[in-house]
Design a protein around this motif. Structure first.
Motif, mmCIF file in Angstrom:
data_model
loop_
_atom_site.group_PDB
_atom_site.id
_atom_site.type_symbol
_atom_site.label_atom_id
_atom_site.label_comp_id
_atom_site.label_asym_id
_atom_site.label_seq_id
_atom_site.Cartn_x
_atom_site.Cartn_y
_atom_site.Cartn_z
ATOM 1 N N VAL A 130 -3.286 0.421 -3.549
ATOM 2 C CA VAL A 130 -3.416 -0.468 -2.662
ATOM 3 C C VAL A 130 -2.622 -1.307 -4.351
ATOM 4 O O VAL A 130 -3.081 -1.165 -5.104
ATOM 5 N N LYS B 20 -1.216 -4.211 -6.366
ATOM 6 C CA LYS B 20 -1.054 -6.134 -5.699
ATOM 7 C C LYS B 20 0.389 -6.392 -5.891
ATOM 8 O O LYS B 20 1.253 -5.726 -6.988
ATOM 9 N N VAL C 84 1.037 -0.791 -0.164
ATOM 10 C CA VAL C 84 -0.256 -0.034 -0.606
ATOM 11 C C VAL C 84 0.668 0.801 -0.301
ATOM 12 O O VAL C 84 1.714 1.423 0.791
#
Length: 357
Positions: free
Chosen positions: A302, A304, A213
């Motif tokens: 966020v 991934k 994050v």
């Protein structure tokens, strides 16, 4: 494909990961700003590959070459065009991916949408390499914003289970943000950086990857930037942020934590300080009704895990139409988060400049 961003100031990104060059055109910049190329290069190097063990070992200079829109170091008002040459490509690493798509990557939907004509080398136009022109555009935008008293900066809030301390959402200052902008692994805590690096190294040794994050803030914004409905600060920023490969979620202020709060705790109360209206808290991330309210604009994105990993994964052979096992080879990031920090800053800065123009 659509690779254009902005309303009053427009950004167009072009190129492929393994093509001759990547670059961008910025249309609508005001004339008269002397660009600090050293500051631009610093942001470019924060994103550039091959500089850190946490990143892909593909090493590129990422030296921006401005070919129009700047004369004697000063913007002319004409479209600013820039290219970055690709010099260290290994396209053979991607031969087996033309018909065997990587799980978690754009390979399969792009193959279907473009009839197999999409450039698979390094991900082509879907590659994270295309974030280099974004960082250039954002670095230019930061310098225009500085003229308006606005500063943008970000840090790694989380990688895997390791979490840095968050910004003080109501009092984060420009000096803190500027300090982070000079750091290639931007955290508020040096201890947490060490722990995050260990998590990334562990994933790399296992042939895997890890996500995280990024927390970003913009300070110095006046009250009133943005609009309601479909021109909100949150909406415009989110639209730009989701243009960054690997971004899968965005939240502003308290974000999803609002679901557990009462209005009495969630509301940001007002007070008068030194003859000016101030907020006592900043749960709403500096935005109310889609409009800046004078507090720092705060959001988190966020990122991934990188989908290109050497662990064996289940895939398919699109030509033979049979099941296949895929282990990706080549040079890939075990964690894209550290290099994504300047990218998040960049799209934030560019979008805010566009909204303030």
């Amino acid at each position: 494909m659509s690779s254009t961003l902005g309303e009053k100031i427009k950004l167009s990104v072009f190129g492929e990961s393994h093509g001759a060059a990547i670059g961008c055109v910025i249309d609508g910049l005001p004339a008269g700003l002397r660009l600090d190329m050293q500051a631009i290069r610093l942001d470019m190097l924060r994103r550039a590959p091959g500089r850190d063990r946490t990143a892909t070992q593909r090493r590129e200079a990422d030296e921006p070459k401005i070919i129009s829109g700047v004369l004697n170091g000063v913007t002319t008002g004409a479209p600013l065009a820039m290219i970055i040459e690709n010099t260290n490509t290994k396209s053979a690493d991607y031969e087996n991916l033309k018909f065997v798509p990587r799980p978690g990557h754009s390979d399969y939907p792009a193959y279907v949408k473009y009839g197999g004509q999409n450039d698979i080398r390094g991900g082509g136009h879907f590659s994270g390499r295309l974030t280099a022109p974004l960082v250039f555009a954002g670095a230019v935008a930061k310098q225009f914003l500085a003229e308006k008293g606005v500063t943008v900066g970000a840090h790694i809030l989380k990688i895997g289970e390791v979490k840095d301390r968050p910004f003080d959402s109501n009092s984060v200052d420009a000096e803190t943000l500027k300090g982070l902008c000079a750091d290639r692994f931007a955290t508020l805590s040096t201890q947490k950086e060490t722990e995050m690096r260990a998590v990334i190294e562990n994933a790399r040794l296992r042939g895997d990857s890890v996500g995280g994050v990024i927390e970003c803030a913009a300070v110095g914004l006046p009250v009133g930037v943005g609009s309601n409905m479909f021109s909100t600060v949150e909406g415009r920023l989110s639209y730009a942020l989701f243009g960054i490969p690997a971004v899968k979620g965005v939240e502003f202020g308290a974000g999803f934590a609002f679901a557990e709060m009462n209005g009495s705790a969630a509301n940001d109360a007002y007070e008068i300080q030194n003859g000016e209206v101030r907020l006592k808290s900043n749960n709403n991330g500096g935005v109310l009704g889609g409009i800046t309210n004078g507090a720092p604009v705060m959001f988190r994105a966020v990122i991934k895990p990188t989908p290109s990993i050497s662990c064996a994964q289940s895939s398919v052979d699109l030509k033979a139409m049979k099941n296949e096992t895929l282990a990706v080879t080549g040079r890939h990031d075990p964690c894209i988060v550290p290099r994504a920090v300047p990218v998040v800053e960049a799209v934030c800065a560019f979008t805010l400049l566009d909204m303030m123009s």
